[in-house]
Design an enzyme around this catalytic site. Structure first.
Site: not given
Length: 291
Positions: A168, A223, A280
């Site tokens: 991320s 995602d 995610h």
């Protein structure tokens, strides 16, 4: 041989491009899993501000890391000065690697809802490079200390390769850090593995870092984060992309990863319907379980 030459490929014809998957080597899947678990370890509180200790994951989601002979050389978390930046530099004697890992954001839902579009000049990486303002400011706040720590680690462990990784927001910082380390020629090889990283900079940045090689940008299913900030605001992704299309919670096999060697491809993650946040959180395991 570079791993990408052994991976699934895309067939390009006169009609729309299609994915033509081939099984990846089990060893490469193991490598992707290992560095996903190193990214996962960056979320765990036991690996923050306690240098000189073995890496552990209280959530039990990094067994490959816990089975390796590791020791952290530095750990950093300074929310007052850097906002959400945290991570560690560790030595992995089992694999003869120095691992620089950055933690992802602690609230991805908040980041998605409030993603900013501003960019700043990153000319020290390449001419014309611009990088997302938040990512660049975060890196700048820790860059001097981080680069110094890596230099010392390289001197203390000759012959060890460097791996920079993160999930991320951490993947964005990992990408910037890898580019800088390569430019400064710190150590020998610098491999970068990011998982669910957002778009980081403009086309000059994406093209320059892609051309450096040894980048493994991993995406998962639908995602939403790798699609942000939007391309229409001048943000672009690196190439190649390694798209994991297994569902959340499913075991990932050698046929579940597709390599897409095309910048800003409309296939893979970007081609998946109905982008969301849940994908995610699952990158070859529950990557943010310690969050």
């Amino acid at each position: 041989m570079h791993p990408k030459h052994l991976l699934p490929f895309i067939t390009l014809g006169l009609s729309a491009p299609t994915l033509s998957p081939r099984d990846i080597p089990p060893s490469f899947l193991q490598t992707l899993t290992l560095y996903a678990q190193y990214s996962a370890a960056a979320y765990c509180p036991d690996n923050s501000n306690s240098p000189g200790t073995k890496l552990t994951c209280s959530a039990g989601n990094c067994p490959l890391v816990e089975n390796a002979d590791t020791n952290t050389l530095s750990e950093f978390e300074d929310p007052d000065r850097t906002g959400d930046v945290a991570g560690y530099l560790a030595v992995d004697k089992s694999n003869k690697k120095l691992i620089l890992a950055f933690r992802g954001t602690r609230s991805i839902e908040t980041w998605v809802a409030n993603v900013q579009m501003g960019k700043e000049d990153a000319g020290e990486i390449c001419a014309g490079c611009e990088v997302h303002s938040g990512f660049w400011k975060s890196w700048s706040a820790i860059s001097e200390a981080t680069l110094d720590a890596v230099r010392k680690a390289v001197e203390a462990h000759p012959g060890y390769g460097i791996v920079v990784t993160g999930h991320s927001f951490g993947g964005a910082l990992a990408t910037i850090a890898a580019a800088v380390l390569r430019n400064l020629k710190i150590g020998g090889s610098v491999d970068m593995y990011d998982y669910g990283a957002p778009r980081i900079g403009n086309s000059e940045f994406a093209e320059y870092v892609s051309a450096q090689g040894a980048n493994y940008r991993v995406t998962h299913a639908n995602d939403i984060v790798p699609r942000l900030p939007p391309k229409m605001f001048g943000f672009h992704q690196l190439s190649p992309e390694y798209w994991v299309h297994a569902g959340n919670g499913e075991a990932v096999g050698t046929g579940d990863v597709v390599m897409i060697d095309e910048a800003d491809s409309k296939m893979g993650n970007r081609g998946a319907d109905m982008p969301g946040v849940e994908a995610h959180k699952w990158y070859l395991g529950k990557i943010d379980a310690c969050r």
